[in-house]
Design an enzyme around this catalytic site. Structure first.
Site, mmCIF file in Angstrom:
data_model
loop_
_atom_site.group_PDB
_atom_site.id
_atom_site.type_symbol
_atom_site.label_atom_id
_atom_site.label_comp_id
_atom_site.label_asym_id
_atom_site.label_seq_id
_atom_site.Cartn_x
_atom_site.Cartn_y
_atom_site.Cartn_z
ATOM 1 N N ALA A 1 0.852 -1.190 0.000
ATOM 2 C CA ALA A 1 0.000 0.000 0.000
ATOM 3 C C ALA A 1 0.891 1.244 0.000
ATOM 4 O O ALA A 1 2.093 1.148 0.236
ATOM 5 C CB ALA A 1 -0.875 -0.012 1.247
ATOM 6 N N GLN B 1 1.055 3.477 2.140
ATOM 7 C CA GLN B 1 1.621 3.678 3.476
ATOM 8 C C GLN B 1 2.300 2.419 4.012
ATOM 9 O O GLN B 1 2.343 2.187 5.225
ATOM 10 C CB GLN B 1 0.542 4.179 4.443
ATOM 11 C CG GLN B 1 0.215 5.649 4.253
ATOM 12 C CD GLN B 1 1.447 6.538 4.359
ATOM 13 O OE1 GLN B 1 2.311 6.329 5.193
ATOM 14 N NE2 GLN B 1 1.538 7.534 3.491
ATOM 15 N N SER B 2 2.812 1.588 3.118
ATOM 16 C CA SER B 2 3.462 0.343 3.535
ATOM 17 C C SER B 2 4.768 0.597 4.289
ATOM 18 O O SER B 2 5.695 1.229 3.767
ATOM 19 C CB SER B 2 3.750 -0.495 2.286
ATOM 20 O OG SER B 2 4.648 -1.535 2.588
ATOM 21 N N ASN B 3 4.829 0.076 5.520
ATOM 22 C CA ASN B 3 6.089 0.116 6.274
ATOM 23 C C ASN B 3 7.115 -0.812 5.637
ATOM 24 O O ASN B 3 8.311 -0.540 5.640
ATOM 25 C CB ASN B 3 5.854 -0.343 7.722
ATOM 26 C CG ASN B 3 4.916 0.575 8.468
ATOM 27 O OD1 ASN B 3 5.178 1.757 8.591
ATOM 28 N ND2 ASN B 3 3.804 0.029 8.956
ATOM 29 N N CYS C 1 7.496 -1.499 2.478
ATOM 30 C CA CYS C 1 8.122 -0.853 1.315
ATOM 31 C C CYS C 1 9.133 0.199 1.748
ATOM 32 O O CYS C 1 10.231 0.288 1.184
ATOM 33 C CB CYS C 1 7.049 -0.249 0.405
ATOM 34 S SG CYS C 1 6.087 -1.540 -0.456
#
Ligand SMILES: *Cc1c(COP(=O)(O)O)cnc(C)c1O
Length: 329
Positions: free
Chosen positions: A69, A71-73, A75
């Site tokens: 997403a 807001q992916s941590n 990534c």
């Protein structure tokens, strides 16, 4: 033993939450700060990436592709780990490009990742096409699955159990429960495998964060499939007993990424009693679950409970509106 890179600063701190323990009679509450591992604001994906990027180097890859997403941590931390190790990083993020970058998306960009916005393709559907294109340009891409949760990534949390065991031994302590936010299954499977490998008899309690299934599989199924793979890396045959998967689904009703009174209560409580921040998506939901289980005496009174803080702080800034009432209260 599989080899791994060193990306973070370990061991992460483990200590008692003395003020909070006073509010929950009959429990001793401790915290393990995996939000505090020194890489780009921290988080649980670094332990997975130490094994995954080692595997990428073993295979001679020079480029990493992963998806998530906006807001992916996962990534954001993949971008940081690639910057540290000199790999190129491509992130496939669902939705359209926003006008302003914030939170994890902003940090991923600052960390030098090449970001692709993939519209409705939210779970990495476009990875094969991108991988082909990068190969044609002479790269050797390494693909990391959603959340870094395959058996290689999960090894990071089997290893974390060994680290926790050493810390407890030094402090002459034992832990009855480890409570944490469970979502793509790697952390949960790794902890279960680690307890088996290193003879730790804490109960592993995942608080489910996302009520939706991933590619038609329940999270329990994903975890059950991962555990034997992790054991095999350490040359251990899975025992006759199924792993004791405790995944509590009572706190995911709001849906993924929706902040409710539960999350607000958890953030306020831990911030005001201990000066520790929880993220609104994962750790606040899990922490609320842990408090509720203690209030209802569903965790055995008289026990020692360890909360594993898995990170996620950058997302806080995207939820400022949902959290404003705590500031003005
Ligand atoms: C990814 C993540 C989790 C969940 O870990 P999984 O291994 O995907 O289950 C929990 N907390 C935070 C902050 C995360 O980024």
């Amino acid at each position: 033993m599989k080899k791994k890179l060193s990306l973070g600063f370990f061991p992460t701190p483990l200590y008692e939450l003395k003020n909070l323990s006073k509010q929950f009679e009959g429990y001793r509450i401790l915290i393990k700060r995996d939000d505090h591992n020194g890489v780009a604001t921290g988080g649980n994906k670094i332990r997975k990436l130490e094994y995954l990027l080692q595997d990428a180097f073993d295979q001679g890859c020079n480029t990493v592709i992963t998806a998530g997403a906006q807001q992916s941590n996962h990534c954001r931390l993949t971008a940081a780990a690639c910057a540290q190790t000199g790999l190129k990083c491509h992130l496939l993020l669902g939705g359209e490009e926003p006008e302003e970058y914030n939170g994890n998306l902003l940090l991923s960009g600052l960390l030098g990742a090449k970001i692709h916005f993939t519209g409705n393709h939210r779970k990495g559907e476009d990875i094969p096409v991108l991988a082909e294109r990068l190969k044609k340009q002479g790269n050797k891409p390494y693909i990391i699955p959603y959340g870094g949760s395959n058996k290689i990534g999960a090894l990071g949390y089997a290893n974390a159990v060994l680290e926790i065991r050493e810390q407890l031994k030094a402090a002459n302590l034992s832990i009855d429960y480890i409570v944490f936010a469970s979502s793509s299954g790697g952390t949960h499977a790794g902890l279960l495998a680690g307890c088996e490998l290193y003879q730790v008899d804490s109960k592993i309690i995942g608080i489910n964060i996302d009520k939706d299934e991933t590619q038609g599989k329940t999270l329990e199924e994903i975890i059950r499939e991962l555990v034997p793979g992790v054991l095999e890396f350490q040359n251990r045959k899975p025992g006759p007993d199924q792993p004791d998967i405790r995944l509590i689904r009572d706190y995911d009703k709001g849906g993924y990424g929706i902040v409710t009174e539960q999350e607000r209560k958890a953030i306020k409580t831990l911030a005001e009693t201990e000066g520790i921040l929880l993220d609104p998506v994962y750790t606040a939901r899990a922490f609320y679950g842990m408090m509720d289980l203690m209030e209802k005496k569903l965790l055995m009174p008289g026990s020692n409970v360890l909360f594993l803080h898995t990170g996620g702080i950058p997302a806080t800034f995207c939820y400022a509106k949902d959290l404003l009432s705590l500031c003005r209260g």
